[in-house]
Enzyme design. Structure first.
Site, short mmCIF file in Angstrom:
data_model
loop_
_atom_site.label_atom_id
_atom_site.label_comp_id
_atom_site.label_asym_id
_atom_site.label_seq_id
_atom_site.Cartn_x
_atom_site.Cartn_y
_atom_site.Cartn_z
N GLY A 1 0.78 -1.12 -0.03
CA GLY A 1 -0.05 -0.07 0.00
C GLY A 1 0.85 1.16 -0.02
N SER B 1 -0.21 -4.93 5.24
CA SER B 1 -0.28 -5.27 6.54
C SER B 1 -1.78 -5.29 6.98
CB SER B 1 0.03 -3.73 7.37
OG SER B 1 -0.76 -2.65 7.10
#
Length: 232
Positions: free
Chosen positions: A20, A90
């Site tokens: 990300g 994550s």
């Protein structure tokens, strides 16, 4: 080129890893790849193409949330002829059994809203799955590297600051962890006949309240990275 990616034709590899964070993409490229080239800078969503053990691979940031990864993964699949994308991100654990830095391989992504699937796939579904073939390859890579992996359902949540009680969310989603992107990636892959998968590292635990720092999330999720890089 697209409105969001200024890489030239041929500058994106057939296999793309998508963290990300743009700085995590930069870290991976600098730490693991050779002959690295920065191929996208639009909106500072960095994308790098280089060689891993002599084979081409691209590391491309996705940004945060379903809309952001939805745009970038669709454009990579559709306009840059990418064959497979692995999200490497994550996640927050929904169970005390998952510890910080544990690696999760997603076998189902649950979302609270069927809006993305309805708009992209024309179907009202809350659950999408990754490529079974790609998951099998990632599991094989983990085995060869001696890295333990937990396989399970994750919750792709659109709302980061939710007022719904955590216990209710866990009951509804039936997930072991939460993140914000995988459902859109899986939808785009299904729509375009491509392969997608998702590896996650536990960055915090919503049950035990353990958590990592932003610096640790950027630089210390190396096991997940190594498993995915072996796909090059």
């Amino acid at each position: 080129m697209t409105p969001h990616i200024n890489a030239k034709p041929g500058q994106i590899a057939k296999t793309v890893l998508m963290p990300g964070d743009p700085l995590r993409a930069k870290f991976i490229a600098e730490k693991f790849l050779t002959n690295v080239e920065l191929v996208n800078t639009v909106r500072n969503v960095f994308m790098y193409t280089g060689l891993y053990k002599g084979k081409p691979i691209t590391v491309a940031a996705s940004g945060m949330g379903v809309p952001s990864i939805g745009i970038y993964s669709y454009e990579l699949f559709k306009f840059y002829d990418v064959d497979r994308i692995v999200r490497i991100g994550s996640a927050g654990a929904y169970t005390a059994d998952l510890k910080l830095y544990d690696v999760v391989l997603v076998n189902e992504a649950y979302t609270d809203s069927h809006a993305y699937a309805e708009m992209v796939l024309g179907q009202k579904t809350h659950v999408l799955r990754p490529s079974a073939k790609l998951n099998a390859q990632l599991l094989e890579n983990a085995l060869k590297l001696g890295i333990d992996v937990t396989v399970g359902r994750i919750h792709t949540q659109d709302v980061f600051y939710s007022s719904r009680p955590l216990e209710k969310t866990i009951e509804i989603s039936k997930a072991i962890a939460v993140e914000m992107e995988s459902f859109a990636l899986f939808a785009n892959a299904k729509k375009l006949g491509k392969e997608a998968a998702c590896l996650l590292t536990i960055s915090d635990n919503l049950i035990t309240h353990e958590e990592t720092s932003s610096e640790e999330r950027e630089t210390k999720f190396s096991q997940m990275m190594e498993i995915a890089l072996e796909l090059a």
